[in-house]
Design a protein around this motif. Structure first.
Motif, PDB file in Angstrom:
ATOM      1  N   ALA A 158       0.753  -1.202   0.058  1.00  0.00           N
ATOM      2  CA  ALA A 158      -0.115   0.037   0.020  1.00  0.00           C
ATOM      3  C   ALA A 158       0.919   1.179  -0.032  1.00  0.00           C
ATOM      4  O   ALA A 158       2.254   1.167   0.146  1.00  0.00           O
ATOM      5  N   THR A 159       0.367   2.334  -0.459  1.00  0.00           N
ATOM      6  CA  THR A 159       1.053   3.622  -0.287  1.00  0.00           C
ATOM      7  C   THR A 159       1.236   4.008   1.010  1.00  0.00           C
ATOM      8  O   THR A 159       0.766   3.304   2.066  1.00  0.00           O
ATOM      9  N   GLY A 160       2.189   4.888   1.388  1.00  0.00           N
ATOM     10  CA  GLY A 160       2.765   5.512   2.588  1.00  0.00           C
ATOM     11  C   GLY A 160       1.757   6.129   3.491  1.00  0.00           C
ATOM     12  O   GLY A 160       2.140   7.344   4.020  1.00  0.00           O
ATOM     13  N   SER A 161       0.385   5.790   3.415  1.00  0.00           N
ATOM     14  CA  SER A 161      -0.494   6.480   4.124  1.00  0.00           C
ATOM     15  C   SER A 161      -1.159   5.433   5.038  1.00  0.00           C
ATOM     16  O   SER A 161      -1.127   4.214   4.880  1.00  0.00           O
ATOM     17  N   GLY A 162      -2.112   5.899   5.952  1.00  0.00           N
ATOM     18  CA  GLY A 162      -3.026   4.906   6.829  1.00  0.00           C
ATOM     19  C   GLY A 162      -2.029   4.521   8.033  1.00  0.00           C
ATOM     20  O   GLY A 162      -2.564   3.793   8.632  1.00  0.00           O
ATOM     21  N   LEU A 163      -1.138   5.524   8.372  1.00  0.00           N
ATOM     22  CA  LEU A 163      -0.336   4.885   9.772  1.00  0.00           C
ATOM     23  C   LEU A 163      -1.422   5.153  10.767  1.00  0.00           C
ATOM     24  O   LEU A 163      -1.954   6.176  11.024  1.00  0.00           O
ATOM     25  N   THR A 164      -1.318   4.308  11.936  1.00  0.00           N
ATOM     26  CA  THR A 164      -2.308   4.574  12.908  1.00  0.00           C
ATOM     27  C   THR A 164      -1.340   5.627  14.021  1.00  0.00           C
ATOM     28  O   THR A 164      -0.443   5.765  13.697  1.00  0.00           O
ATOM     29  N   PRO A 165      -2.257   6.120  14.808  1.00  0.00           N
ATOM     30  CA  PRO A 165      -1.338   7.293  15.747  1.00  0.00           C
ATOM     31  C   PRO A 165      -0.017   6.462  16.681  1.00  0.00           C
ATOM     32  O   PRO A 165       0.827   6.957  16.644  1.00  0.00           O
ATOM     33  N   ARG A 166      -0.441   5.206  16.978  1.00  0.00           N
ATOM     34  CA  ARG A 166       0.738   4.419  17.618  1.00  0.00           C
ATOM     35  C   ARG A 166       2.026   4.215  16.665  1.00  0.00           C
ATOM     36  O   ARG A 166       2.923   4.460  17.088  1.00  0.00           O
ATOM     37  N   GLN A 167       1.673   3.836  15.414  1.00  0.00           N
ATOM     38  CA  GLN A 167       2.558   3.681  14.185  1.00  0.00           C
ATOM     39  C   GLN A 167       3.297   4.936  13.912  1.00  0.00           C
ATOM     40  O   GLN A 167       4.616   4.895  13.696  1.00  0.00           O
ATOM     41  N   ASN A 168       2.783   6.231  14.011  1.00  0.00           N
ATOM     42  CA  ASN A 168       3.372   7.334  13.955  1.00  0.00           C
ATOM     43  C   ASN A 168       4.233   7.783  15.040  1.00  0.00           C
ATOM     44  O   ASN A 168       5.455   8.348  14.867  1.00  0.00           O
ATOM     45  N   GLN A 169       3.892   7.307  16.270  1.00  0.00           N
ATOM     46  CA  GLN A 169       4.983   7.381  17.339  1.00  0.00           C
ATOM     47  C   GLN A 169       6.060   6.646  17.167  1.00  0.00           C
ATOM     48  O   GLN A 169       7.306   7.051  17.577  1.00  0.00           O
ATOM     49  N   VAL A 170       5.935   5.268  16.624  1.00  0.00           N
ATOM     50  CA  VAL A 170       6.966   4.554  16.590  1.00  0.00           C
ATOM     51  C   VAL A 170       7.768   5.071  15.365  1.00  0.00           C
ATOM     52  O   VAL A 170       9.012   5.159  15.380  1.00  0.00           O
ATOM     53  N   GLY A 177      16.553   7.096  15.081  1.00  0.00           N
ATOM     54  CA  GLY A 177      17.499   5.976  15.124  1.00  0.00           C
ATOM     55  C   GLY A 177      17.605   5.109  16.374  1.00  0.00           C
ATOM     56  O   GLY A 177      18.490   4.231  16.624  1.00  0.00           O
ATOM     57  N   LYS A 178      16.413   5.251  17.157  1.00  0.00           N
ATOM     58  CA  LYS A 178      16.184   4.441  18.325  1.00  0.00           C
ATOM     59  C   LYS A 178      15.951   2.823  18.113  1.00  0.00           C
ATOM     60  O   LYS A 178      15.180   2.703  17.032  1.00  0.00           O
ATOM     61  N   ILE A 183      12.406   2.097  22.137  1.00  0.00           N
ATOM     62  CA  ILE A 183      11.128   2.605  21.861  1.00  0.00           C
ATOM     63  C   ILE A 183      10.074   1.862  22.759  1.00  0.00           C
ATOM     64  O   ILE A 183       8.997   2.568  22.868  1.00  0.00           O
ATOM     65  N   ALA A 184      10.351   0.574  22.768  1.00  0.00           N
ATOM     66  CA  ALA A 184       9.315  -0.077  23.673  1.00  0.00           C
ATOM     67  C   ALA A 184       9.277   0.643  25.356  1.00  0.00           C
ATOM     68  O   ALA A 184       8.060   0.734  25.655  1.00  0.00           O
ATOM     69  N   ARG A 185      10.551   1.077  25.548  1.00  0.00           N
ATOM     70  CA  ARG A 185      10.461   1.782  26.929  1.00  0.00           C
ATOM     71  C   ARG A 185      10.005   2.976  26.919  1.00  0.00           C
ATOM     72  O   ARG A 185       9.076   3.291  28.027  1.00  0.00           O
ATOM     73  N   GLU A 186      10.155   3.831  25.818  1.00  0.00           N
ATOM     74  CA  GLU A 186       9.423   5.195  25.919  1.00  0.00           C
ATOM     75  C   GLU A 186       7.755   5.264  25.636  1.00  0.00           C
ATOM     76  O   GLU A 186       7.210   6.133  26.120  1.00  0.00           O
ATOM     77  N   LEU A 187       7.491   4.252  24.890  1.00  0.00           N
ATOM     78  CA  LEU A 187       6.111   4.123  24.767  1.00  0.00           C
ATOM     79  C   LEU A 187       5.345   3.324  25.573  1.00  0.00           C
ATOM     80  O   LEU A 187       4.163   3.133  25.426  1.00  0.00           O
ATOM     81  N   ASP A 188       6.151   2.455  26.460  1.00  0.00           N
ATOM     82  CA  ASP A 188       5.455   1.694  27.407  1.00  0.00           C
ATOM     83  C   ASP A 188       4.755   0.418  26.773  1.00  0.00           C
ATOM     84  O   ASP A 188       3.482   0.222  26.914  1.00  0.00           O
ATOM     85  N   MET A 189       5.505  -0.180  26.126  1.00  0.00           N
ATOM     86  CA  MET A 189       4.873  -1.450  25.373  1.00  0.00           C
ATOM     87  C   MET A 189       5.845  -2.435  25.500  1.00  0.00           C
ATOM     88  O   MET A 189       7.156  -2.188  25.554  1.00  0.00           O
ATOM     89  N   GLN A 190       5.498  -3.800  24.823  1.00  0.00           N
ATOM     90  CA  GLN A 190       6.142  -4.912  24.730  1.00  0.00           C
ATOM     91  C   GLN A 190       7.191  -4.746  23.531  1.00  0.00           C
ATOM     92  O   GLN A 190       7.023  -3.925  22.578  1.00  0.00           O
ATOM     93  N   GLU A 191       8.427  -4.972  23.781  1.00  0.00           N
ATOM     94  CA  GLU A 191       9.322  -4.913  22.558  1.00  0.00           C
ATOM     95  C   GLU A 191       8.870  -5.778  21.202  1.00  0.00           C
ATOM     96  O   GLU A 191       9.055  -5.382  19.983  1.00  0.00           O
ATOM     97  N   VAL A 194       6.579  -3.682  19.472  1.00  0.00           N
ATOM     98  CA  VAL A 194       7.170  -2.568  18.644  1.00  0.00           C
ATOM     99  C   VAL A 194       7.706  -3.284  17.326  1.00  0.00           C
ATOM    100  O   VAL A 194       7.440  -2.755  16.182  1.00  0.00           O
ATOM    101  N   LYS A 195       8.121  -4.592  17.385  1.00  0.00           N
ATOM    102  CA  LYS A 195       8.633  -5.322  16.181  1.00  0.00           C
ATOM    103  C   LYS A 195       7.434  -5.440  15.114  1.00  0.00           C
ATOM    104  O   LYS A 195       7.548  -5.158  13.992  1.00  0.00           O
TER     105      LYS A 195
END
Length: 233
Positions: A158-170, A177-178, A183-191, A194-195
């Motif tokens: 798909a084209t580079g649109s339609g990212l969710t708010p969480r995906q934009n944070q990632v 370059g994190k 990223i998992a630590r900063e966004l309080d989620m499991q690694e 993030v993958k």
């Protein structure tokens, strides 16, 4: 600790002292009116400035004619990023190959500047990244764009649109370059979560690897803030 050490500084890192001194003099002419000072330093001594009380606004790492594929150069880049994970960093290089600039992104650097670049443009680029922007040769961006287009052609991504708010944070953190762990630590989620997000971002952007995603993230950020003409579009 001296007052000078507590003053905001720009670090010019180079393995060759004479070359480093010359570049530092040129940068000092630019940053002095900004209330900062440029300090010449060898890579093995950069850790001093990571101590509390030092304010580093920008790091300029000059690698001369060395390639980012050289093990010694890669070790220096890795050391700089580990000790200054959030400080804007630029690579100054005698080389002009697009793949060298792409390599800089994979290490989380915000700029790759050729020594053939006019001094006035260098000053603009460094000011831009010191304020959160990025600067890379147009050739490197075209190479990434070509790779992205080929990936879309073969996979029907798909084209580079339609990212969710969480995906934009990632994506914003990939831009710096994190690592997935940070990223998992900063966004309080499991690694592992993030993958999953990174894989979905790659699919939506038509990227084939993490480096392409990082450059696209840089392009996304610069599109919003603007920058010098030769920088990211």
């Amino acid at each position: 600790m001296t007052g000078d050490a507590q003053k905001a500084v720009v670090l010019v890192v180079d393995t060759l002292a004479l070359r480093c001194a010359g570049i530092t003099t040129l940068i000092n002419e630019w940053v002095s009116p900004l209330g900062k000072s440029a300090h010449a330093i060898e890579p093995e001594n950069i850790g001093f400035y990571s101590q509390p009380g030092n304010i580093v606004s920008l790091i300029v790492l000059n690698i001369g004619g060395s390639s980012l594929h050289d093990l010694q150069t890669r070790a220096v880049l890795r050391s700089v990023r580990e000790q200054f994970p959030t400080t804007p960093c630029a690579i100054l290089s005698d080389r002009t190959e697009a793949e060298e600039a792409v390599g800089a992104v994979s290490f989380g650097f915000q700029a790759f500047i050729s020594t053939t670049t006019p001094l006035a443009v260098v000053h603009q680029a460094l000011a831009f990244i010191m304020n959160g922007g990025a600067y890379f040769p147009r050739e490197a961006l075209l190479e990434i764009a070509d790779g992205r287009d080929r990936a879309r052609h073969h996979s029907g991504a798909a084209t580079g649109s339609g990212l969710t708010p969480r995906q934009n944070q990632v994506l914003d953190r990939l831009r710096s370059g994190k690592s997935n762990k940070l990223i998992a630590r900063e966004l309080d989620m499991q690694e592992s979560t993030v993958k999953v997000h990174v894989r979905q971002i790659m699919s939506k952007l038509g990227a084939t690897n993490r480096t392409q995603v990082a450059i696209m993230a840089l392009m996304k950020g610069d599109h919003a803030t603007g920058g010098p003409e030769p920088a990211l579009a």
